[in-house]
Design an enzyme around this catalytic site. Sequence first.
Site, PDB file in Angstrom:
ATOM      1  CE  LYS A  64      -4.225   1.268   2.422  1.00 36.17           C
ATOM      2  NZ  LYS A  64      -4.866   1.184   3.742  1.00 36.17           N
TER       3      LYS A  64
HETATM    4  C1  E4P Z   1      -8.264   2.073   3.941  1.00 35.48           C
HETATM    5  O1  E4P Z   1      -7.447   1.409   3.383  1.00 35.48           O
HETATM    6  C2  E4P Z   1      -8.033   2.818   5.182  1.00 35.48           C
HETATM    7  O2  E4P Z   1      -7.371   1.972   6.068  1.00 35.48           O
HETATM    8  C3  E4P Z   1      -9.300   3.240   5.903  1.00 35.48           C
HETATM    9  O3  E4P Z   1     -10.448   2.875   5.181  1.00 35.48           O
HETATM   10  C4  E4P Z   1      -9.301   4.633   6.411  1.00 35.48           C
HETATM   11  O4  E4P Z   1     -10.524   4.883   7.058  1.00 35.48           O
HETATM   12  P1  E4P Z   1     -10.761   6.146   8.032  1.00 35.48           P
HETATM   13  O5  E4P Z   1     -10.917   7.360   7.186  1.00 35.48           O
HETATM   14  O6  E4P Z   1     -12.031   5.796   8.763  1.00 35.48           O
HETATM   15  O7  E4P Z   1      -9.568   6.202   8.931  1.00 35.48           O
END
Ligand code: E4P
Length: 212
Positions: A83
């Site tokens: 990622k």
């Molecule tokens: C996705 O890959 C992220 O980990 C996540 O969805 C972020 O979510 P948040 O905006 O609730 O922290």
Amino acid sequence: MQFYIDSADIEEIKKANQRGWVDGVTTNPSLVAKTGRKHEEVIKDICAEVSGLVSAEVLSLDAEGMVKEGYELAKIADNVVVKIPMSEEGLVAVRRLSSEGIKTNVTLVFNPLQALLVAKAGATLVSPFVGRLDDIATHGTEMISQMTQIFDNYALDTQVLVASIRHPLHILESALVGADIVTVPYKVLQQIVKHPLTDRGIEQFLKDAQKA
Ligand code: E4P
């Protein structure tokens, strides 16, 4: 549409996986920090539990560092997806890793044009964040609708993984516009199973059956 769980909590992931809700997992540095464990160990445990793709995020900000971290993460298991945050350096790293067959997921995407660049760089997944856009009074799911339309227009291979999901409506709207994947916190997965009329119906059927 595939359902991923957005979590680094192995117990939660196991529970959701045993219920058949999990096609993959996304983690991020904040979720891993909550576990109080080492990143590599957390990812290793998740990959042993789940056969679908598991996203593990790099911390470097320069392409060279991201690629180096990407190699290390990809060694953990075959289902690891590296990622990478959206940035000029990030796109360079994605091109490099993708050309070597390493799967990538570009995160922190907030508009369809960023996503178009991500697809052109050859990423496996792109993660638009709907909840964080809603937080600043901008329609998150409108971005998803534009993105899926663009990806369809040009038959792009990168899959749209809707992230930052806060409630069931985000999932419904993502499904209506044809997103490939949603990544959902455990609590929201539980919310979509339940309906008060389902509970009331079960209660009534049991009562009637006891009368017979
Ligand atoms: C996705 O890959 C992220 O980990 C996540 O969805 C972020 O979510 P948040 O905006 O609730 O922290």
